[in-house]
Design a protein around this motif. Structure first.
Motif, PDB file in Angstrom:
ATOM      1  N   ASP A  21       0.863  -1.183   0.000  1.00  0.00           N
ATOM      2  CA  ASP A  21       0.000   0.000   0.000  1.00  0.00           C
ATOM      3  C   ASP A  21       0.900   1.233   0.000  1.00  0.00           C
ATOM      4  OD1 ASP A  21      -2.033   1.815   0.221  1.00  0.00           O
ATOM      5  OD2 ASP A  21      -2.515   1.349   2.311  1.00  0.00           O
ATOM      6  N   ASP A  22       1.305   1.655  -1.192  1.00  0.00           N
ATOM      7  CA  ASP A  22       2.303   2.720  -1.307  1.00  0.00           C
ATOM      8  C   ASP A  22       1.898   3.844  -2.244  1.00  0.00           C
ATOM      9  OD1 ASP A  22       2.477   1.455  -3.753  1.00  0.00           O
ATOM     10  OD2 ASP A  22       4.607   0.963  -3.611  1.00  0.00           O
ATOM     11  N   GLY A  23       0.636   3.852  -2.692  1.00  0.00           N
ATOM     12  CA  GLY A  23       0.183   4.929  -3.566  1.00  0.00           C
ATOM     13  C   GLY A  23       0.547   4.747  -5.025  1.00  0.00           C
ATOM     14  N   ARG A  24       1.118   3.585  -5.363  1.00  0.00           N
ATOM     15  CA  ARG A  24       1.465   3.300  -6.759  1.00  0.00           C
ATOM     16  C   ARG A  24       0.553   2.202  -7.295  1.00  0.00           C
ATOM     17  NH1 ARG A  24       6.222   4.006  -3.948  1.00  0.00           N
ATOM     18  NH2 ARG A  24       7.636   5.607  -4.765  1.00  0.00           N
ATOM     19  N   THR A  25       0.254   2.262  -8.571  1.00  0.00           N
ATOM     20  CA  THR A  25      -0.432   1.149  -9.218  1.00  0.00           C
ATOM     21  C   THR A  25       0.584   0.051  -9.457  1.00  0.00           C
ATOM     22  OG1 THR A  25      -2.095   2.568 -10.257  1.00  0.00           O
ATOM     23  CG2 THR A  25      -1.672   0.440 -11.288  1.00  0.00           C
ATOM     24  N   THR A  26       0.286  -1.161  -9.033  1.00  0.00           N
ATOM     25  CA  THR A  26       1.261  -2.244  -9.056  1.00  0.00           C
ATOM     26  C   THR A  26       1.776  -2.546 -10.466  1.00  0.00           C
ATOM     27  OG1 THR A  26       1.679  -4.559  -8.505  1.00  0.00           O
ATOM     28  CG2 THR A  26      -0.568  -3.982  -9.223  1.00  0.00           C
ATOM     29  N   ILE A  27       3.056  -2.875 -10.548  1.00  0.00           N
ATOM     30  CA  ILE A  27       3.626  -3.405 -11.782  1.00  0.00           C
ATOM     31  C   ILE A  27       3.994  -4.871 -11.605  1.00  0.00           C
ATOM     32  CG2 ILE A  27       4.504  -1.147 -12.492  1.00  0.00           C
ATOM     33  CD1 ILE A  27       7.348  -2.170 -11.795  1.00  0.00           C
ATOM     34  N   PHE A  28       3.792  -5.413 -10.401  1.00  0.00           N
ATOM     35  CA  PHE A  28       4.237  -6.774 -10.082  1.00  0.00           C
ATOM     36  C   PHE A  28       3.096  -7.784 -10.016  1.00  0.00           C
ATOM     37  CE2 PHE A  28       6.984  -3.742  -7.765  1.00  0.00           C
ATOM     38  CZ  PHE A  28       8.191  -4.001  -8.394  1.00  0.00           C
ATOM     39  N   ASP A  29       1.867  -7.325  -9.935  1.00  0.00           N
ATOM     40  CA  ASP A  29       0.739  -8.191  -9.614  1.00  0.00           C
ATOM     41  C   ASP A  29      -0.324  -8.157 -10.704  1.00  0.00           C
ATOM     42  OD1 ASP A  29       1.536  -8.717  -6.674  1.00  0.00           O
ATOM     43  OD2 ASP A  29       1.536  -6.529  -6.818  1.00  0.00           O
ATOM     44  N   TYR A  30      -1.145  -9.206 -10.726  1.00  0.00           N
ATOM     45  CA  TYR A  30      -2.353  -9.197 -11.550  1.00  0.00           C
ATOM     46  C   TYR A  30      -3.408  -8.389 -10.804  1.00  0.00           C
ATOM     47  CZ  TYR A  30      -0.009 -13.023 -13.987  1.00  0.00           C
ATOM     48  OH  TYR A  30       0.897 -13.783 -14.688  1.00  0.00           O
ATOM     49  N   TRP A  31      -4.023  -7.437 -11.504  1.00  0.00           N
ATOM     50  CA  TRP A  31      -4.895  -6.510 -10.795  1.00  0.00           C
ATOM     51  C   TRP A  31      -5.831  -5.804 -11.773  1.00  0.00           C
ATOM     52  CZ3 TRP A  31      -5.225  -6.960  -5.815  1.00  0.00           C
ATOM     53  CH2 TRP A  31      -5.857  -5.982  -5.048  1.00  0.00           C
ATOM     54  N   GLY A  32      -6.977  -5.415 -11.257  1.00  0.00           N
ATOM     55  CA  GLY A  32      -7.855  -4.514 -11.981  1.00  0.00           C
ATOM     56  C   GLY A  32      -7.768  -3.139 -11.348  1.00  0.00           C
ATOM     57  N   VAL A  33      -7.659  -2.100 -12.130  1.00  0.00           N
ATOM     58  CA  VAL A  33      -7.462  -0.744 -11.611  1.00  0.00           C
ATOM     59  C   VAL A  33      -8.829  -0.080 -11.474  1.00  0.00           C
ATOM     60  CG1 VAL A  33      -6.273   1.444 -11.969  1.00  0.00           C
ATOM     61  CG2 VAL A  33      -5.211  -0.687 -12.750  1.00  0.00           C
ATOM     62  N   PRO A  34      -9.354   0.046 -10.246  1.00  0.00           N
ATOM     63  CA  PRO A  34     -10.761   0.434 -10.058  1.00  0.00           C
ATOM     64  C   PRO A  34     -11.145   1.751 -10.715  1.00  0.00           C
ATOM     65  CG  PRO A  34      -9.862  -0.438  -8.010  1.00  0.00           C
ATOM     66  CD  PRO A  34      -8.696  -0.284  -8.956  1.00  0.00           C
ATOM     67  N   GLY A  35     -10.379   2.827 -10.461  1.00  0.00           N
ATOM     68  CA  GLY A  35     -10.734   4.113 -11.051  1.00  0.00           C
ATOM     69  C   GLY A  35     -10.718   4.077 -12.565  1.00  0.00           C
ATOM     70  N   TRP A  36      -9.738   3.380 -13.099  1.00  0.00           N
ATOM     71  CA  TRP A  36      -9.597   3.277 -14.545  1.00  0.00           C
ATOM     72  C   TRP A  36     -10.724   2.451 -15.168  1.00  0.00           C
ATOM     73  CZ3 TRP A  36      -8.004   5.134 -18.837  1.00  0.00           C
ATOM     74  CH2 TRP A  36      -7.895   4.332 -19.968  1.00  0.00           C
TER      75      TRP A  36
END
Length: 573
Positions: free
Chosen positions: A413-428
């Motif tokens: 939890d660092d304020g960055r969108t992850t580059i290491f994980d599978y994820w959906g970007v909620p705002g996007w």
């Protein structure tokens, strides 16, 4: 010095960065440390015509597809002939896109049909070009994944490390640096993780960051190894005779991708590779592709001039400079005096700087670690886009205020969108709207924010003064009480001008105070812009506000600008 007379070069590019694995992912599961099948993944095909049409209509000129090259991952693609990676040297389930596993291949995660992954990438390039956009991809020259092996390299290509003499630490003929007699130990194992991996690195290689140890720290780039361009890391000296073997191998890789029709490379941590290599390689690539762009990620200001004028880079990151100064202003503890210092220090190369407020490396503006409010950045982003010629960059999701809340997995939890994980970007995903890219899921606030960013892009694309004009700093004529109500720590004003267009831009960075002052245009500025001090001019805001003023040149320009706002006034007779 109050003005910069750098010659216009028609290079006001607008680069849109799309993190490819996340960009088209509609999955909303978002299980921390989730697998590809649990959390979903965006693919080349997800970047469809609707997406590209929207990016072009947004005003972008280039798309930087981040994370294209095949990299180490914990997802098993052995059924497709791809060797699995030891999880002890993979950060996150998806893996870092900067731990390249094969320079001649693309990430299988991004393919709908894995065996045809390269054809799907080629189709994305063609599709992007068909929408009037140019393509930039990453080139990661300094380091590769610890288990690097190219299984699709062209016939006759020598793989990295294939001919290395591993009995010596350094040799110009080696691609890697070695620690003879020592075995690599992953920090994951050092922290008590079961030794179930498949990696047996002996002798150990020097880590990508340059750490000369067989036991790198958990916070180091332990998943990567450093490439050898002739710099002896053990003796701190450069040895270029004979020419290091890595040079030709990397030039071949650059040309391989250039031959595919890409339009530019964003070169990761370019400063860690000798400038002599860049001079040699960029010169040769541009002999064949003279319009191909090279952008350097670089953070050492003393290297800026050599990497531009010797190395041949078109653009450098303006991180240690404008980004840092603007961030301090947004956060409420900076001063506009720093902005003047930045452009003065950049001297003869401001048009070579790439400006931004978000990338995959930086914290999201809307995160609690930065501004906590995406609207706080509007004057800063406007200034970054309009202060000089040269390009600027927008990171996907920035335009809708994505806050990157919570921990995604390896990325905390660092304020960055992850580059290491599978994820959906909620705002996007509100803009993505399950592949329609029409904003159907956005809130009114998000939609309005995106509209402001689009207006900014349109302003830049449509302005001769911003595209090609000179710059004139007005701080010196307005601070120190010369203009009552003008707080030069919180207000920044400047001119952009050509023979065809003249603009006065005034930014208010204060979060609480409305600027109520008169911006002085000194006689020197009026003469520079060829304006008559006695003449009455009409000034009209051409950006966000319905403001129109009639002003006598020498009388100055009365402005009333709300907190965190900006006026862009066009001056006409």
């Amino acid at each position: 010095m109050n003005t910069n007379f750098a010659l216009p070069v028609n290079d006001k590019l607008i680069i849109y960065q799309a993190f490819t694995r996340l960009f088209g992912n509609s999955n909303t599961t978002n299980q921390p440390n989730g697998s590809r099948d649990e959390n979903g993944v965006g693919t080349f095909r997800d970047i469809n015509d609707a997406a590209l049409r929207a990016i072009r209509q947004f005003g972008a000129t280039h798309v930087w597809y981040t994370g294209i090259l095949e990299h180490a991952t914990q997802t098993d693609y052995s059924a497709h002939g791809i060797t699995p990676d030891d999880p002890d040297v993979v950060k996150g389930r998806a893996g870092s896109p900067y731990a390249v596993k094969d320079y001649y291949d693309v990430d299988p995660d991004l393919a709908t049909d894995v065996p045809n992954r390269m054809a799907e990438f080629d189709a994305l390039v063609q599709r992007t070009h068909a929408h009037g956009l140019k393509v930039i991809i990453d080139f990661i020259p300094n380091h590769v994944a610890r288990q690097y092996h190219s299984d699709v390299r062209p016939a006759g290509v020598v793989d990295l490390g294939q001919q290395d003499d591993t009995s010596v630490g350094f040799s110009p003929g080696n691609n890697f640096y070695y620690l003879p007699g020592q075995a690599f130990v992953s920090p994951e194992r050092s922290e008590g993780r079961p030794n179930e991996g498949t990696l047996h690195e002996f002798p150990a290689k020097v880590t990508g960051s340059g750490s000369i140890t067989a036991r790198p720290d958990i916070n180091d780039w332990y998943e990567t190894v450093k490439l050898n361009y002739g710099y002896n890391v053990f003796e701190n000296r450069l040895q270029l005779d004979p020419q290091p073997a890595t040079w030709q191998q990397m030039l071949d890789i650059l040309l391989f991708w250039a031959d595919k029709g890409i339009d530019g490379f964003r070169c990761d941590m370019a400063q860690l590779v000798p400038v002599e290599f860049w001079q040699w390689a960029i010169g040769r690539v541009k002999q064949r592709y003279p319009r191909l762009l090279f952008i350097a990620e670089i953070y050492e200001t003393h290297l800026y001039r050599p990497f531009i004028f010797q190395g041949g880079f078109d653009y450098l990151y303006d991180k240690v400079g404008l980004y840092d100064a603007l961030r301090r202003l947004i956060e409420g503890h900076g001063s506009c005096y720093e902005l003047t210092q930045v452009w003065q220090q950049q001297g003869d190369y401001p048009s070579h700087m790439l400006r931004f407020l978000e990338t995959h490396d930086e914290q999201r503006i809307a995160s609690r670690f930065f501004a906590g409010d995406p609207w706080a950045a509007i004057p800063a982003m406007t200034l970054a886009a309009t202060m000089h010629t040269g390009p600027y960059l927008l990171y996907f999701g920035q335009e809708v205020g994505e806050p990157a809340n919570g921990a995604e997995g390896f990325s905390g939890d660092d304020g960055r969108t992850t580059i290491f994980d599978y994820w959906g970007v909620p705002g996007w995903q509100g803009w993505l709207n399950r592949g329609q890219y029409d904003g159907g899921g956005l809130t009114d606030d998000q939609r309005n924010l995106r509209g402001v960013y689009q207006q900014l892009n349109y302003l830049v694309n449509g302005s001769d003064a911003i595209q090609n004009g000179h710059f004139y700093d007005l701080q010196w004529a307005n601070d120190n009480g010369q203009s009552p109500g003008y707080d030069a720590h919180q207000v920044y004003s400047f001119l952009r001008y050509t023979d065809r267009q003249k603009l006065l831009i005034v930014c208010n960075f204060s979060a609480q105070t409305t600027v109520d002052t008169t911006v002085r245009l000194p006689r020197h500025a009026l003469d520079t812009l060829q304006l008559d001090p006695q003449h009455t001019y009409q000034l009209t805001d051409i950006f966000l506000h319905h403001v129109q003023l009639d002003v006598v040149g020498q009388a100055g320009v009365p402005v009333t600008i709300p907190p965190r706002s900006v006026w862009v006034l066009e001056i006409k007779s």
